[in-house]
Write a protein that holds these residues in place. Sequence first.
Motif, PDB file in Angstrom:
ATOM      1  N   GLY A 185      -1.483  -1.873   7.088  1.00  0.00           N
ATOM      2  CA  GLY A 185      -0.422  -2.073   8.067  1.00  0.00           C
ATOM      3  C   GLY A 185       0.199  -0.747   8.477  1.00  0.00           C
ATOM      4  O   GLY A 185      -0.187   0.317   7.981  1.00  0.00           O
TER       5      GLY A 185
ATOM      6  N   ARG B  82       2.844   2.143   8.418  1.00  0.00           N
ATOM      7  CA  ARG B  82       3.640   2.626   7.295  1.00  0.00           C
ATOM      8  C   ARG B  82       4.945   3.250   7.756  1.00  0.00           C
ATOM      9  O   ARG B  82       5.051   3.730   8.889  1.00  0.00           O
ATOM     10  CB  ARG B  82       2.848   3.664   6.517  1.00  0.00           C
ATOM     11  CG  ARG B  82       2.793   4.997   7.222  1.00  0.00           C
ATOM     12  CD  ARG B  82       1.869   5.968   6.533  1.00  0.00           C
ATOM     13  NE  ARG B  82       1.284   6.857   7.499  1.00  0.00           N
ATOM     14  CZ  ARG B  82       1.610   8.154   7.608  1.00  0.00           C
ATOM     15  NH1 ARG B  82       2.498   8.675   6.795  1.00  0.00           N
ATOM     16  NH2 ARG B  82       1.035   8.908   8.504  1.00  0.00           N
TER      17      ARG B  82
ATOM     18  N   SER C 218      -1.223  12.333  -1.789  1.00  0.00           N
ATOM     19  CA  SER C 218      -2.145  11.348  -2.377  1.00  0.00           C
ATOM     20  C   SER C 218      -2.824  10.559  -1.272  1.00  0.00           C
ATOM     21  O   SER C 218      -2.366  10.511  -0.135  1.00  0.00           O
ATOM     22  CB  SER C 218      -1.399  10.376  -3.289  1.00  0.00           C
ATOM     23  OG  SER C 218      -0.884   9.286  -2.535  1.00  0.00           O
ATOM     24  N   LYS C 219      -3.909   9.919  -1.624  1.00  0.00           N
ATOM     25  CA  LYS C 219      -4.506   8.921  -0.732  1.00  0.00           C
ATOM     26  C   LYS C 219      -3.679   7.643  -0.850  1.00  0.00           C
ATOM     27  O   LYS C 219      -2.939   7.470  -1.816  1.00  0.00           O
ATOM     28  CB  LYS C 219      -5.951   8.674  -1.157  1.00  0.00           C
ATOM     29  CG  LYS C 219      -6.772   9.934  -1.010  1.00  0.00           C
ATOM     30  CD  LYS C 219      -8.254   9.661  -1.149  1.00  0.00           C
ATOM     31  CE  LYS C 219      -8.993  10.966  -0.886  1.00  0.00           C
ATOM     32  NZ  LYS C 219     -10.425  10.862  -1.061  1.00  0.00           N
ATOM     33  N   PRO C 220      -3.814   6.746   0.112  1.00  0.00           N
ATOM     34  CA  PRO C 220      -3.041   5.496   0.025  1.00  0.00           C
ATOM     35  C   PRO C 220      -3.671   4.564  -1.004  1.00  0.00           C
ATOM     36  O   PRO C 220      -4.081   3.452  -0.692  1.00  0.00           O
ATOM     37  CB  PRO C 220      -3.116   4.926   1.451  1.00  0.00           C
ATOM     38  CG  PRO C 220      -4.304   5.555   2.066  1.00  0.00           C
ATOM     39  CD  PRO C 220      -4.578   6.845   1.375  1.00  0.00           C
TER      40      PRO C 220
ATOM     41  N   LYS D 236       8.907   8.473  13.760  1.00  0.00           N
ATOM     42  CA  LYS D 236       7.943   9.381  13.143  1.00  0.00           C
ATOM     43  C   LYS D 236       7.315  10.292  14.187  1.00  0.00           C
ATOM     44  O   LYS D 236       6.861   9.838  15.225  1.00  0.00           O
ATOM     45  CB  LYS D 236       6.879   8.528  12.443  1.00  0.00           C
ATOM     46  CG  LYS D 236       5.663   9.268  11.985  1.00  0.00           C
ATOM     47  CD  LYS D 236       5.831   9.802  10.589  1.00  0.00           C
ATOM     48  CE  LYS D 236       4.596  10.596  10.191  1.00  0.00           C
ATOM     49  NZ  LYS D 236       4.921  11.740   9.361  1.00  0.00           N
TER      50      LYS D 236
ATOM     51  N   ASN E  86       5.369   6.854   1.272  1.00  0.00           N
ATOM     52  CA  ASN E  86       4.783   6.117   2.391  1.00  0.00           C
ATOM     53  C   ASN E  86       4.451   4.706   1.933  1.00  0.00           C
ATOM     54  O   ASN E  86       3.746   4.519   0.938  1.00  0.00           O
ATOM     55  CB  ASN E  86       3.496   6.800   2.864  1.00  0.00           C
ATOM     56  CG  ASN E  86       3.781   8.169   3.458  1.00  0.00           C
ATOM     57  OD1 ASN E  86       4.038   8.290   4.640  1.00  0.00           O
ATOM     58  ND2 ASN E  86       3.775   9.189   2.608  1.00  0.00           N
TER      59      ASN E  86
ATOM     60  N   VAL F 181       0.865  -1.186   0.000  1.00  0.00           N
ATOM     61  CA  VAL F 181       0.000   0.000   0.000  1.00  0.00           C
ATOM     62  C   VAL F 181       0.900   1.235   0.000  1.00  0.00           C
ATOM     63  O   VAL F 181       1.831   1.334   0.803  1.00  0.00           O
ATOM     64  CB  VAL F 181      -0.921   0.013   1.236  1.00  0.00           C
ATOM     65  CG1 VAL F 181      -1.710   1.324   1.313  1.00  0.00           C
ATOM     66  CG2 VAL F 181      -1.864  -1.188   1.199  1.00  0.00           C
TER      67      VAL F 181
ATOM     68  N   SER G  29       3.352   0.633   3.242  1.00  0.00           N
ATOM     69  CA  SER G  29       3.039  -0.385   4.243  1.00  0.00           C
ATOM     70  C   SER G  29       2.707  -1.673   3.493  1.00  0.00           C
ATOM     71  O   SER G  29       2.512  -1.655   2.273  1.00  0.00           O
ATOM     72  CB  SER G  29       1.852   0.049   5.112  1.00  0.00           C
ATOM     73  OG  SER G  29       0.685   0.162   4.331  1.00  0.00           O
TER      74      SER G  29
HETATM   75  P1  ADP Z   1       1.690  12.730   7.686  1.00  0.00           P
HETATM   76  O1  ADP Z   1       1.338  14.090   7.219  1.00  0.00           O
HETATM   77  O2  ADP Z   1       1.906  12.612   9.140  1.00  0.00           O
HETATM   78  O3  ADP Z   1       2.855  12.154   6.928  1.00  0.00           O
HETATM   79  P2  ADP Z   1      -0.823  11.704   6.521  1.00  0.00           P
HETATM   80  O4  ADP Z   1      -1.919  11.020   7.244  1.00  0.00           O
HETATM   81  O5  ADP Z   1      -1.103  13.044   5.962  1.00  0.00           O
HETATM   82  O6  ADP Z   1       0.438  11.739   7.476  1.00  0.00           O
HETATM   83  O7  ADP Z   1      -0.396  10.737   5.371  1.00  0.00           O
HETATM   84  C1  ADP Z   1       0.693  10.958   4.623  1.00  0.00           C
HETATM   85  C2  ADP Z   1       0.744   9.998   3.467  1.00  0.00           C
HETATM   86  O8  ADP Z   1       0.763   8.658   3.915  1.00  0.00           O
HETATM   87  C3  ADP Z   1      -0.444  10.100   2.533  1.00  0.00           C
HETATM   88  O9  ADP Z   1       0.074  10.163   1.222  1.00  0.00           O
HETATM   89  C4  ADP Z   1      -1.204   8.824   2.751  1.00  0.00           C
HETATM   90  O10 ADP Z   1      -1.798   8.373   1.569  1.00  0.00           O
HETATM   91  C5  ADP Z   1      -0.120   7.867   3.170  1.00  0.00           C
HETATM   92  N1  ADP Z   1      -0.588   6.766   4.022  1.00  0.00           N
HETATM   93  C6  ADP Z   1      -1.408   6.824   5.062  1.00  0.00           C
HETATM   94  N2  ADP Z   1      -1.575   5.590   5.612  1.00  0.00           N
HETATM   95  C7  ADP Z   1      -0.826   4.732   4.888  1.00  0.00           C
HETATM   96  C8  ADP Z   1      -0.571   3.323   4.961  1.00  0.00           C
HETATM   97  N3  ADP Z   1      -1.092   2.557   5.906  1.00  0.00           N
HETATM   98  N4  ADP Z   1       0.256   2.788   4.042  1.00  0.00           N
HETATM   99  C9  ADP Z   1       0.826   3.554   3.097  1.00  0.00           C
HETATM  100  N5  ADP Z   1       0.619   4.877   2.979  1.00  0.00           N
HETATM  101  C10 ADP Z   1      -0.193   5.468   3.853  1.00  0.00           C
END
Ligand code: ADP
Length: 493
Positions: free
Chosen positions: A224, A226, A172-174, A279, A213, A18, A215
Amino acid sequence: MTESTYRIQGATGEWEVVIGLEVHAQITSASKLFSGADTTFGAEPNAQVSLIDAAMPGMLPVPNVECVRQAVRTGMAINAQINAWSRFDRKNYFYADLPQGYQISQLYHPIVGEGEIMVSLDEKDPDAETKVIGVERIHIEQDAGKLMHDQHPTMSYVDLNRCGVALMEIVSKPDMRSPAEAGAYVKKLRSILRYVGSCDGNMEEGSMRADVNVSVRKPGAEFGTRTETKNVNSVRFVMQTIEIEAMRQIDVIESGGTVVQETRLFDAEKGETRSMRSKEDAHDYRYFPDPDLLPLELSDEFLAECRASLPELPDAKQARYQGELGLTAYAAAVLTADVETARWFEQLMAAGAEPKAGANWLISDLFGALNRLGKTIDDSPVSPAQAAALLGLVKDGTLSGSLAKQVFEIMLETGDDPAKIVEEKGLKQTSDTGAIEAVIAEILAKNPGQLEQYRGGKENLFGFFVGQTMKAMAGKANPGVVNELLKKMLADA
Ligand code: ADP
Ligand code: MG
């Protein structure tokens, strides 16, 4: 491109990856986000630092409306919700490349909300599956400076030229499930930014970089934990980071461990990712609204102006090239992948070339030549108008296909117009049947053996006679006329 296409086989079965990307794109703007300092790449260290960037006491930031405009236009280009009311927040942390002690960013109220980007796993393959990747948000923020550790044996220096430069962070979204999807997403995003003109997308110069990112999960399971690998600066490295990091996480889990949510570094030379720090969460940064800045309120006029200034974007252009111009899906995809190529192609048509002939010529002849010369289309030695003139000479029968190739080679070398070259080198194609007949008669007389064999049924010798005739006429005979006359004369001979 289905989600089931990419699986990693581990000791405990198959795993799914992911991926979510946070892309930092430097906004194209002559000056910084809150100061008038220059943003040109490659200047002497600290030559482009205003009192604001150096965080001198008493200095106040003034938002650069051009940067706001570019972020809004980018949001519109990915069909995103535009927030007419947004606000700047301070993200507080200490580092020597950040004199303010905080980065001005947008956490709570970003300027752009949810949008989407359509990606194709293989841009050049019309049958490749497409997938829509969600964009969570785009916000505007300042870049930091740069520490230089290689200038002195015992000291580090700091260059603040980048400090305060405007960035868009495109989150982006995951939604991505394979390295290839992530690579396609970065390429498509870069293409859109270049069409819009909001970022030059130059990853080598750091104008665009991605936090990756990653996982892993068993297919169908919950997401999972990340990790986030910072500042990855090429499409290939983004893909490598994902492969390496997914394998590492699978190993950790399968050997009984748990993945720690942390920030990692990609080391291209060693082909590994390394832990940088655990993190931090948003609350660690003590975000709060920046008291020096008023909320951004965008008027309807401003938004309308942004929308009206958008160019035709790659998806729409590709559809139009196929539908309106009748190009193949392949040609439409190739010609629209980069804004520079599309622009060149449209100038070629504006100069009178027919779409199909122009597209074929550009993709095979021009791209072939540029590849050979190691040039980009923007520094093509032949202009669209000259190319259109060349194609015109083919269309009106002055040049055969092979003569056109010869003329094109000379154009590449000299930069001359095709008409001039045809004139000077006498490269005109001839359809003069009398002259061609005379040459054919001579060839037949000179090759009695081949003629005998041809009559005896060896029909592929036809090509031999065509070749001999063309050679005798230095490639200038109209091939259609040669074929026709040869058929007739061989039958009569
Ligand atoms: P942050 O700003 O603390 O890095 P965000 O929630 O804004 O956290 O997410 C940052 C990025 O991580 C986004 O691009 C999101 O799609 C991605 N992301 C969130 N959860 C997961 C996951 N479980 N696995 C992979 N990518 C993820
Ligand atoms: Mg992040």
